[in-house]
Design a protein around this motif. Structure first.
Motif, mmCIF file in Angstrom:
data_model
loop_
_atom_site.group_PDB
_atom_site.id
_atom_site.type_symbol
_atom_site.label_atom_id
_atom_site.label_comp_id
_atom_site.label_asym_id
_atom_site.label_seq_id
_atom_site.Cartn_x
_atom_site.Cartn_y
_atom_site.Cartn_z
ATOM 1 N N UNK A 467 43.826 64.682 68.044
ATOM 2 C CA UNK A 467 43.908 63.387 68.715
ATOM 3 C C UNK A 467 43.439 63.483 70.162
ATOM 4 N N UNK A 468 43.698 64.615 70.830
ATOM 5 C CA UNK A 468 43.292 64.785 72.223
ATOM 6 C C UNK A 468 41.850 65.244 72.368
ATOM 7 N N UNK A 469 41.174 65.486 71.263
ATOM 8 C CA UNK A 469 39.786 65.925 71.329
ATOM 9 C C UNK A 469 39.612 67.405 71.562
ATOM 10 N N UNK A 470 40.709 68.180 71.505
ATOM 11 C CA UNK A 470 40.602 69.630 71.677
ATOM 12 C C UNK A 470 39.932 70.259 70.460
ATOM 13 N N UNK A 471 40.191 69.700 69.283
ATOM 14 C CA UNK A 471 39.597 70.171 68.031
ATOM 15 C C UNK A 471 38.734 69.086 67.424
ATOM 16 N N UNK A 472 37.651 69.476 66.790
ATOM 17 C CA UNK A 472 36.877 68.559 65.974
ATOM 18 C C UNK A 472 37.489 68.506 64.576
ATOM 19 N N UNK A 473 37.017 67.593 63.763
ATOM 20 C CA UNK A 473 37.504 67.525 62.382
ATOM 21 C C UNK A 473 37.181 68.813 61.637
ATOM 22 N N UNK A 474 35.995 69.378 61.908
ATOM 23 C CA UNK A 474 35.649 70.664 61.287
ATOM 24 C C UNK A 474 36.580 71.766 61.788
ATOM 25 N N UNK A 475 36.846 71.770 63.089
ATOM 26 C CA UNK A 475 37.747 72.772 63.640
ATOM 27 C C UNK A 475 39.153 72.646 63.088
ATOM 28 N N UNK A 476 39.593 71.434 62.836
ATOM 29 C CA UNK A 476 40.917 71.197 62.241
ATOM 30 C C UNK A 476 41.015 71.896 60.885
ATOM 31 N N UNK A 477 39.988 71.696 60.052
ATOM 32 C CA UNK A 477 39.998 72.321 58.729
ATOM 33 C C UNK A 477 39.935 73.844 58.829
ATOM 34 N N UNK A 478 39.170 74.338 59.766
ATOM 35 C CA UNK A 478 39.026 75.797 59.885
ATOM 36 C C UNK A 478 40.322 76.446 60.371
#
Length: 513
Positions: A467-478
């Motif tokens: 939500x804060x933009x620290x992670x991308x959606x791809x980074x979330x999955x990884x």
């Protein structure tokens, strides 16, 4: 005189296609024509075939010889068609009996020797898959060809001996010619090389743990640290932690190395994961694949089911690094050229090693660093954001302390860590079997957020980072994939809050340093 026929195989990448070779002997002036999109090396076969047949005691007809390679629209390249064309011409002249659907794959020497060619393994695989089980190759290629289940392989040293077995008159054949051995293409002891042991690495507890996690889940790694910290030593020891390849994977890897003209063990399949370490001056064609004519596999494909290590990663051309983004997602490289399209598997683990800045001294307080902030950003910026977003583990490797340096026997060896990795892989296979996957790195987001969805309380820190933009959606999955791997290493049924926190720390260690 009728039309003589035989069969061979044309390779486009790792895909092989049966080629029917027709030969006709006309009534006009002497000539030798090869039809069916031959390349330069295949056109040169005319002189090789004439000399080989003459020196074997079965000279070709002095009338016009026309050889047609069907399908005509399929590009054909290489000298592996020499033997098939020769057998079709001899059949058309009535010098031998029918070839009876056998597939011939070999180059001819001027003295009548059958010489080995590369790509025998994928070629024989293609022949067997299309129902042509009988394959004739050079004696030096026999061991490799027999790796294919169901193949009835016959190996010969000379054209004369082959023609004799197919019904040629033995009166004039040069059957007494027996060339010396020594043309084998295999590497012999390729898999008997000493494997670097993890106990050679002093200290670096965090890096060793990250390497274990990477091996357990087949995750990609970035190691950032000063020169001499042990980044290269760690990367070289990753293949030793990986389990042996299964039959299907070993066949894929051996086929790629056969096609690449890399030394292949001529007796066994390559069971150990490969390790490719190209120099930072390598071109895109060398790493991704390419070349003139039909593209050949590069280092990324040769690292299939193994490790591709790019040392001094920021020194590579940016377009070379960005070209790896496609295979990191799909596990395949599709290379398009004017002469055709070739697809090569490229499911490798990427390990990147980088210094923190051009001088390598921007660690700790960085008082000895002579690089300006602009130089540092430009240096590290050669690895693009989209590429780094695909790298699961991004770790800061610090200098080894005096307390850790030189303490022999204090570190775990490769065998001990590899046993834990193998146990974690077994848990993954059992859990992911219903999805048709083997490792956590292959699990797509729809499964992670679907059937393998974790409770909201467990993923709260991840949801906040997204939500804060620290992670991308791809980074979330990884991060989720890393957490599942940590749970597998800990023998837990699903990740806990601590696993999520550790996984997020492994991914953001470089950014936090």
């Amino acid at each position: 005189m009728g039309v003589g026929r035989s069969y061979s195989v044309a390779l486009l990448g790792l895909n092989g296609y049966i080629v029917e070779v027709e030969a006709d002997i006309g009534q006009t002036l002497p000539n030798f024509v090869i039809l069916g999109l031959p390349d330069a090396s295949l056109n040169e076969a005319k002189e090789r075939i004439r000399s080989a047949a003459q020196n074997s005691g079965i000279p070709l007809s002095r009338r016009k010889i026309t050889a047609n390679l069907i399908p005509a629209s399929l590009p054909k390249r290489g000298s592996g068609f020499d033997l098939a064309i020769t057998m079709a011409v001899l059949r058309a002249a009535g010098d031998i009996r029918s070839t009876e659907g056998a597939v011939f794959i070999s180059e001819l020497g001027l003295d009548g020797r059958l010489r080995p060619v590369r790509g025998i393994l994928p070629a024989v695989m293609a022949a067997v898959q299309t129902g042509h089980n009988e394959v004739v190759v050079a004696q030096a290629n026999v061991a490799e060809a027999r790796l294919v289940p169901g193949a009835l392989v016959r190996g010969y040293k000379t054209l004369a001996r082959l023609a004799f077995d197919f019904g040629a008159d033995p009166q004039d054949l040069a059957l007494d010619y027996d060339p010396a051995d020594g043309e084998a293409t295999g590497g012999g002891d390729a898999e008997l090389r000493v494997v670097p042991d993890l106990c050679d690495v002093s200290g670096q507890g965090d890096a060793r743990r990250a390497l274990e996690v990477a091996a357990a889940g087949a995750h990609h790694v970035l190691l950032c640290g000063p020169p001499g910290a042990g980044k290269t030593m760690l990367a070289e020891r990753l293949p030793g932690l990986l389990p042996d390849l299964g039959d299907r994977e070993a066949m894929e890897v051996t086929a790629i190395h056969s096609l690449s003209a890399v030394h292949v063990d001529s007796v066994r399949l390559l069971r150990r994961p490969p390790f490719e370490n190209p120099h930072h001056s390598a071109t895109a064609a060398a790493i991704i694949g390419g070349g003139s004519g039909l593209p050949r596999p590069g280092a990324a494909s040769r690292a299939h089911r193994g490790v591709l290590f790019l040392d001094e990663a920021p020194e590579y051309e940016r377009r070379v690094l960005d070209a790896l983004r496609q295979p990191l997602e799909s596990g395949e490289l599709v290379i398009h050229r004017s002469a055709g399209t070739a697809a090569y598997p490229a499911r490798f683990q990427l390990v990147l090693a980088a210094n923190p800045c051009p001088c390598g001294k921007a660690t700790g307080k960085g008082v000895d660093c002579t690089c300006t902030p602009v130089m540092r950003r430009r240096y590290f910026g050669r690895m693009s954001g989209p590429l780094l977003d695909r790298v699961d583990i991004q770790l800061q490797v610090e200098r080894v302390s005096l307390a850790d340096f030189g303490q022999s026997g204090a570190e775990e060896d490769t065998a001990t860590v590899a046993a834990r990795v193998d146990a974690a892989r077994s848990r993954q296979r059992e859990r992911l079997l219903r999805f048709g996957m083997e490792t956590n790195s292959q699990v797509p987001g729809r499964v992670l957020r679907g059937e393998l969805r974790l409770p909201p309380a467990t993923t709260k820190i991840l949801d906040t980072s997204l939500e804060r933009g620290i992670l991308t959606a791809r980074g979330y999955d990884r991060v989720l994939r890393l957490a599942w791997t940590l749970a597998d290493l800990g023998h837990r049924d699903q990740p806990h809050n601590d696993d999520i926190g550790q996984a997020l720390g492994l991914r953001q260690a470089v950014a936090a340093a």
